[in-house]
Design a protein around this motif. Sequence first.
Motif, PDB file in Angstrom:
ATOM      1  N   ILE A 238       0.811  -1.225   0.000  1.00 20.88           N
ATOM      2  CA  ILE A 238       0.000   0.000   0.000  1.00 20.88           C
ATOM      3  C   ILE A 238       0.841   1.271   0.000  1.00 20.88           C
ATOM      4  O   ILE A 238       0.331   2.355  -0.305  1.00 20.88           O
ATOM      5  N   ASN A 239       2.118   1.176   0.332  1.00 23.73           N
ATOM      6  CA  ASN A 239       2.935   2.392   0.464  1.00 23.73           C
ATOM      7  C   ASN A 239       3.002   3.219  -0.825  1.00 23.73           C
ATOM      8  O   ASN A 239       2.865   4.446  -0.769  1.00 23.73           O
ATOM      9  N   PRO A 240       3.223   2.597  -1.987  1.00 27.82           N
ATOM     10  CA  PRO A 240       3.249   3.440  -3.200  1.00 27.82           C
ATOM     11  C   PRO A 240       1.903   4.079  -3.513  1.00 27.82           C
ATOM     12  O   PRO A 240       1.854   5.195  -4.036  1.00 27.82           O
ATOM     13  N   TYR A 241       0.797   3.395  -3.194  1.00 28.48           N
ATOM     14  CA  TYR A 241      -0.520   4.008  -3.392  1.00 28.48           C
ATOM     15  C   TYR A 241      -0.647   5.276  -2.552  1.00 28.48           C
ATOM     16  O   TYR A 241      -1.155   6.301  -3.013  1.00 28.48           O
ATOM     17  N   ILE A 242      -0.174   5.185  -1.303  1.00 29.51           N
ATOM     18  CA  ILE A 242      -0.274   6.343  -0.411  1.00 29.51           C
ATOM     19  C   ILE A 242       0.601   7.489  -0.915  1.00 29.51           C
ATOM     20  O   ILE A 242       0.184   8.654  -0.917  1.00 29.51           O
ATOM     21  N   GLU A 243       1.806   7.167  -1.385  1.00 22.99           N
ATOM     22  CA  GLU A 243       2.692   8.225  -1.878  1.00 22.99           C
ATOM     23  C   GLU A 243       2.142   8.866  -3.158  1.00 22.99           C
ATOM     24  O   GLU A 243       2.246  10.089  -3.337  1.00 22.99           O
ATOM     25  N   SER A 265      -6.859   1.602   1.186  1.00 21.33           N
ATOM     26  CA  SER A 265      -7.740   1.166   2.280  1.00 21.33           C
ATOM     27  C   SER A 265      -8.402  -0.164   1.957  1.00 21.33           C
ATOM     28  O   SER A 265      -8.673  -0.971   2.851  1.00 21.33           O
ATOM     29  N   GLU A 266      -8.664  -0.416   0.682  1.00 23.63           N
ATOM     30  CA  GLU A 266      -9.265  -1.697   0.274  1.00 23.63           C
ATOM     31  C   GLU A 266      -8.252  -2.839   0.391  1.00 23.63           C
ATOM     32  O   GLU A 266      -8.611  -3.957   0.767  1.00 23.63           O
ATOM     33  N   LEU A 267      -7.001  -2.543   0.064  1.00 23.80           N
ATOM     34  CA  LEU A 267      -5.963  -3.566   0.164  1.00 23.80           C
ATOM     35  C   LEU A 267      -5.645  -3.931   1.608  1.00 23.80           C
ATOM     36  O   LEU A 267      -5.381  -5.094   1.927  1.00 23.80           O
ATOM     37  N   ARG A 268      -5.657  -2.928   2.484  1.00 26.09           N
ATOM     38  CA  ARG A 268      -5.326  -3.155   3.898  1.00 26.09           C
ATOM     39  C   ARG A 268      -6.345  -2.428   4.778  1.00 26.09           C
ATOM     40  O   ARG A 268      -6.074  -1.362   5.320  1.00 26.09           O
ATOM     41  N   PRO A 274      -4.249   4.836   5.343  1.00 22.35           N
ATOM     42  CA  PRO A 274      -5.134   5.213   4.233  1.00 22.35           C
ATOM     43  C   PRO A 274      -6.348   6.026   4.686  1.00 22.35           C
ATOM     44  O   PRO A 274      -6.747   6.977   4.007  1.00 22.35           O
ATOM     45  N   TYR A 275      -6.927   5.658   5.833  1.00 22.50           N
ATOM     46  CA  TYR A 275      -8.105   6.380   6.323  1.00 22.50           C
ATOM     47  C   TYR A 275      -7.734   7.782   6.812  1.00 22.50           C
ATOM     48  O   TYR A 275      -8.510   8.731   6.628  1.00 22.50           O
ATOM     49  N   LEU A 276      -6.558   7.913   7.429  1.00 26.64           N
ATOM     50  CA  LEU A 276      -6.103   9.246   7.827  1.00 26.64           C
ATOM     51  C   LEU A 276      -5.948  10.150   6.611  1.00 26.64           C
ATOM     52  O   LEU A 276      -6.364  11.312   6.620  1.00 26.64           O
ATOM     53  N   GLU A 287     -15.746  18.090   2.363  1.00 22.16           N
ATOM     54  CA  GLU A 287     -16.679  16.959   2.509  1.00 22.16           C
ATOM     55  C   GLU A 287     -16.542  16.415   3.938  1.00 22.16           C
ATOM     56  O   GLU A 287     -16.004  15.335   4.169  1.00 22.16           O
ATOM     57  N   ASN A 288     -17.048  17.193   4.875  1.00 22.48           N
ATOM     58  CA  ASN A 288     -16.779  16.892   6.276  1.00 22.48           C
ATOM     59  C   ASN A 288     -17.431  15.607   6.771  1.00 22.48           C
ATOM     60  O   ASN A 288     -16.878  14.917   7.632  1.00 22.48           O
ATOM     61  N   ASN A 289     -18.598  15.277   6.254  1.00 22.71           N
ATOM     62  CA  ASN A 289     -19.230  14.027   6.690  1.00 22.71           C
ATOM     63  C   ASN A 289     -18.385  12.818   6.318  1.00 22.71           C
ATOM     64  O   ASN A 289     -18.241  11.874   7.101  1.00 22.71           O
ATOM     65  N   ARG A 290     -17.820  12.849   5.116  1.00 25.36           N
ATOM     66  CA  ARG A 290     -16.954  11.746   4.693  1.00 25.36           C
ATOM     67  C   ARG A 290     -15.631  11.764   5.461  1.00 25.36           C
ATOM     68  O   ARG A 290     -15.067  10.712   5.766  1.00 25.36           O
ATOM     69  N   ALA A 291     -15.157  12.959   5.759  1.00 20.66           N
ATOM     70  CA  ALA A 291     -13.946  13.059   6.575  1.00 20.66           C
ATOM     71  C   ALA A 291     -14.190  12.444   7.947  1.00 20.66           C
ATOM     72  O   ALA A 291     -13.353  11.693   8.461  1.00 20.66           O
ATOM     73  N   ILE A 292     -15.342  12.744   8.535  1.00 17.41           N
ATOM     74  CA  ILE A 292     -15.686  12.177   9.847  1.00 17.41           C
ATOM     75  C   ILE A 292     -15.720  10.650   9.773  1.00 17.41           C
ATOM     76  O   ILE A 292     -15.169   9.955  10.641  1.00 17.41           O
ATOM     77  N   GLN A 293     -16.330  10.116   8.718  1.00 17.02           N
ATOM     78  CA  GLN A 293     -16.389   8.659   8.557  1.00 17.02           C
ATOM     79  C   GLN A 293     -14.991   8.061   8.479  1.00 17.02           C
ATOM     80  O   GLN A 293     -14.713   7.007   9.070  1.00 17.02           O
ATOM     81  N   SER A 294     -14.095   8.723   7.758  1.00 17.64           N
ATOM     82  CA  SER A 294     -12.721   8.214   7.612  1.00 17.64           C
ATOM     83  C   SER A 294     -11.976   8.235   8.941  1.00 17.64           C
ATOM     84  O   SER A 294     -11.313   7.265   9.319  1.00 17.64           O
ATOM     85  N   TYR A 295     -12.091   9.349   9.670  1.00 21.45           N
ATOM     86  CA  TYR A 295     -11.404   9.443  10.962  1.00 21.45           C
ATOM     87  C   TYR A 295     -12.012   8.488  11.990  1.00 21.45           C
ATOM     88  O   TYR A 295     -11.290   7.919  12.822  1.00 21.45           O
ATOM     89  N   GLU A 296     -13.334   8.283  11.938  1.00 19.41           N
ATOM     90  CA  GLU A 296     -13.960   7.319  12.847  1.00 19.41           C
ATOM     91  C   GLU A 296     -13.452   5.907  12.556  1.00 19.41           C
ATOM     92  O   GLU A 296     -13.307   5.088  13.463  1.00 19.41           O
ATOM     93  N   LYS A 297     -13.180   5.638  11.284  1.00 17.03           N
ATOM     94  CA  LYS A 297     -12.610   4.332  10.914  1.00 17.03           C
ATOM     95  C   LYS A 297     -11.233   4.153  11.557  1.00 17.03           C
ATOM     96  O   LYS A 297     -10.896   3.064  12.030  1.00 17.03           O
ATOM     97  N   VAL A 298     -10.450   5.225  11.590  1.00 15.57           N
ATOM     98  CA  VAL A 298      -9.145   5.176  12.256  1.00 15.57           C
ATOM     99  C   VAL A 298      -9.326   4.823  13.730  1.00 15.57           C
ATOM    100  O   VAL A 298      -8.602   3.976  14.281  1.00 15.57           O
ATOM    101  N   LEU A 299     -10.309   5.449  14.379  1.00 17.30           N
ATOM    102  CA  LEU A 299     -10.511   5.229  15.809  1.00 17.30           C
ATOM    103  C   LEU A 299     -11.036   3.833  16.106  1.00 17.30           C
ATOM    104  O   LEU A 299     -10.848   3.321  17.209  1.00 17.30           O
ATOM    105  N   GLN A 300     -11.684   3.199  15.123  1.00 10.66           N
ATOM    106  CA  GLN A 300     -12.058   1.795  15.301  1.00 10.66           C
ATOM    107  C   GLN A 300     -10.819   0.916  15.388  1.00 10.66           C
ATOM    108  O   GLN A 300     -10.806  -0.087  16.107  1.00 10.66           O
TER     109      GLN A 300
END
Length: 387
Positions: A238-243, A265-268, A274-276, A287-300
């Motif tokens: 996933i590292n090259p995808y992130i970069e 995020s799909e790969l790992r 990826p969620y951060l 797109e704050n609602n989607r941002a909230i969903q992504s950060y909540e995923k991190v906290l899971q």
Amino acid sequence: DAGLALGTSLVASGKSEDGLEYLQSLRKQHNKDSEVDEALGDAYRYLLDFPESSKYYRSSIAKDPKNIESYNKLADLMVEFEKPEEAMHILQQALQKQPLNIPLINKLGTVYQELGDYDTAAKQHATARELNIDDPQGYYQGIVVELQRKNPEAAKQLYREIGQKFPDNVDTLYYQAKYDQIAGKKEQALEKLEEANKRSPNNSKYVYELGLLYLLFEDFIQAMSLFKEVIGIEPQNINPYIEIGRGHLEQNNPAGAKEYFQKASELRPYKKKPYLMLGKTYQSTQENNRAIQSYEKVLQIDPQNEEANFQLGNIYIDAGRAEQGLSYLIQTTKKNPNNSEAFLKLGYAYKDANQQDDAIKAFQKFLELTPDSPHAQVVKDEIQNLQ
């Protein structure tokens, strides 16, 4: 052994159901055999089913506490799951069985590096070098950890030693390049990495490091090309995808960034990064609602994650929902009591929630941490008004 090899080869060749069924039948016949469970762990790991893989490695260890390879593989899984503390305990248990196992000693050193305990990591790698002066890994990892310890002289000494002891090992060029890069010698680092890549083509580690180096040269086109080359060599990395996603974000192309962060995020799906990055990208496009969903995923994945808690606090406070933002900012300051920006935000959140005493304490903590901040006078005025 032949049966175990057949089962795992069936899984690796794409016949996963046949391979797993065969290995499970072997397990019924040899229920007490630790190596069968280890092979099942390997098979599930190949299929990226890490919870099942972990279960069978643990079962393998329970059946044979001397099966060092299962400890080793289980520790690798914990590192993959970003659980270095668990990896540390597993490796410590393994070393109680085989205290002179040099690969395990070095691996434990790298785990201590993940945990930020660089002094203990340095001792581990030094022990590995003492036990076998002809094993390069203790030297290679020693360079990295000495740089992390801000001990450039020790790193430089190891740099010289690997050039003398392992001149024909391609990894010598790789680790010398890492030293050169941190020492500010980008051109020398590039030269060594190019040579390493030439001598060992299609090595994703070298290609990826070249991509990172070209980013330092601000050659984004070449860097992105190299990261795509890494994906071609190692599609599950996933590292090259992130970069590449970062590159799109820096080039003001959030749509491209989202595509690559989403793929990562799909790969790992159990990785935080990826969620951060998705959260950051969605914030950039409001797109704050989607941002909230992504950060909540991190906290899971990591309930105490500092960045996710801080950004969630910011989003809610900026939206005028101070009471919702408070809990996230409080968690941020618990995780990092030196995060002055979090205390500043916390002060304003308490103020908006009409909790004046708590607001004053948060503002005072901000001033204690950053007395020379350009916001200092404004914060002092806030305290005076609240009092």
